[in-house]
Design a protein around this motif. Structure first.
Motif, mmCIF file in Angstrom:
data_model
loop_
_atom_site.group_PDB
_atom_site.id
_atom_site.type_symbol
_atom_site.label_atom_id
_atom_site.label_comp_id
_atom_site.label_asym_id
_atom_site.label_seq_id
_atom_site.Cartn_x
_atom_site.Cartn_y
_atom_site.Cartn_z
ATOM 1 N N PRO A 192 0.833 -1.211 0.000
ATOM 2 C CA PRO A 192 0.000 0.000 0.000
ATOM 3 C C PRO A 192 0.863 1.255 0.000
ATOM 4 O O PRO A 192 1.958 1.264 0.569
ATOM 5 C CB PRO A 192 -0.801 -0.118 1.296
ATOM 6 C CG PRO A 192 0.037 -0.970 2.183
ATOM 7 C CD PRO A 192 0.777 -1.919 1.272
ATOM 8 N N ARG A 230 -1.541 3.599 4.646
ATOM 9 C CA ARG A 230 -2.426 2.772 5.466
ATOM 10 C C ARG A 230 -2.846 3.634 6.649
ATOM 11 O O ARG A 230 -1.998 4.264 7.282
ATOM 12 C CB ARG A 230 -1.684 1.523 5.925
ATOM 13 C CG ARG A 230 -2.557 0.532 6.653
ATOM 14 C CD ARG A 230 -1.804 -0.759 6.884
ATOM 15 N NE ARG A 230 -1.936 -1.563 5.671
ATOM 16 C CZ ARG A 230 -1.124 -2.549 5.354
ATOM 17 N NH1 ARG A 230 -0.111 -2.861 6.125
ATOM 18 N NH2 ARG A 230 -1.324 -3.234 4.253
ATOM 19 N N GLU A 251 -9.224 -0.567 9.067
ATOM 20 C CA GLU A 251 -7.953 -0.096 8.516
ATOM 21 C C GLU A 251 -8.085 0.041 7.005
ATOM 22 O O GLU A 251 -8.512 -0.895 6.330
ATOM 23 C CB GLU A 251 -6.856 -1.098 8.854
ATOM 24 C CG GLU A 251 -5.494 -0.714 8.328
ATOM 25 C CD GLU A 251 -4.485 -1.803 8.639
ATOM 26 O OE1 GLU A 251 -3.815 -1.682 9.674
ATOM 27 O OE2 GLU A 251 -4.415 -2.769 7.862
ATOM 28 N N SER A 256 -6.250 0.622 3.379
ATOM 29 C CA SER A 256 -5.007 0.565 2.614
ATOM 30 C C SER A 256 -5.299 1.087 1.224
ATOM 31 O O SER A 256 -6.304 0.719 0.613
ATOM 32 C CB SER A 256 -4.480 -0.867 2.517
ATOM 33 O OG SER A 256 -4.147 -1.366 3.793
ATOM 34 N N TYR A 292 -3.907 1.414 -2.611
ATOM 35 C CA TYR A 292 -2.987 0.870 -3.603
ATOM 36 C C TYR A 292 -3.127 1.684 -4.880
ATOM 37 O O TYR A 292 -4.237 2.058 -5.259
ATOM 38 C CB TYR A 292 -3.331 -0.594 -3.897
ATOM 39 C CG TYR A 292 -3.221 -1.474 -2.683
ATOM 40 C CD1 TYR A 292 -2.022 -2.114 -2.386
ATOM 41 C CD2 TYR A 292 -4.307 -1.660 -1.836
ATOM 42 C CE1 TYR A 292 -1.911 -2.923 -1.262
ATOM 43 C CE2 TYR A 292 -4.201 -2.472 -0.707
ATOM 44 C CZ TYR A 292 -3.008 -3.093 -0.436
ATOM 45 O OH TYR A 292 -2.894 -3.886 0.681
#
Length: 125
Positions: free
Chosen positions: A5, A8, A66, A68, A70
């Protein structure tokens, strides 16, 4: 293939909309931060967002999940980069994940003089 990622972060109560869900604008901001990190790395300097398109929010996330982000470089121009961003949420107390947002960002590289500058070919990718 494994992906790392670009950023995060954990969704907090301040990141919610009036209905208690995580605000879509917060998701877009996190995606812009991740895409901007890639744009600056590839462009080897300052890069600013000039457009954000093709957004979809196929899932929802909760406070404490959480996030992330990309990113993938889609195209390059003389002074621009187009980057796809995907936001994936992991439930706080499990390994369950789901895509919560996708979008595309276009960046223009900016020089010391504040004007667009050319992408150095053969630079970092």
């Amino acid at each position: 293939m494994t992906r790392d990622p670009l950023i995060r972060v954990t969704a907090m109560p301040a990141d919610t909309n009036p209905y208690g869900g995580v605000f879509g604008g917060w998701l877009m901001a996190q995606m812009a931060l991740g895409a901007g990190s890639l744009a600056s790395r590839v462009g080897q300097g300052k890069a600013v967002v000039v457009s954000a398109t093709d957004f979809a929010f196929p899932g929802a996330m909760a406070v404490g999940d959480e996030l992330s982000v990309y990113c993938d470089l889609l195209t390059t121009g003389t002074t621009s980069l187009t980057i796809a961003a995907e936001a994936i949420a992991r439930e706080r107390n499990s390994e369950a994940t789901q895509t919560v947002a996708r979008g595309t960002f276009k960046f223009v590289l900016i020089g010391e003089d504040g004007r667009p500058r050319a992408l150095a070919r053969g630079g970092a990718a």
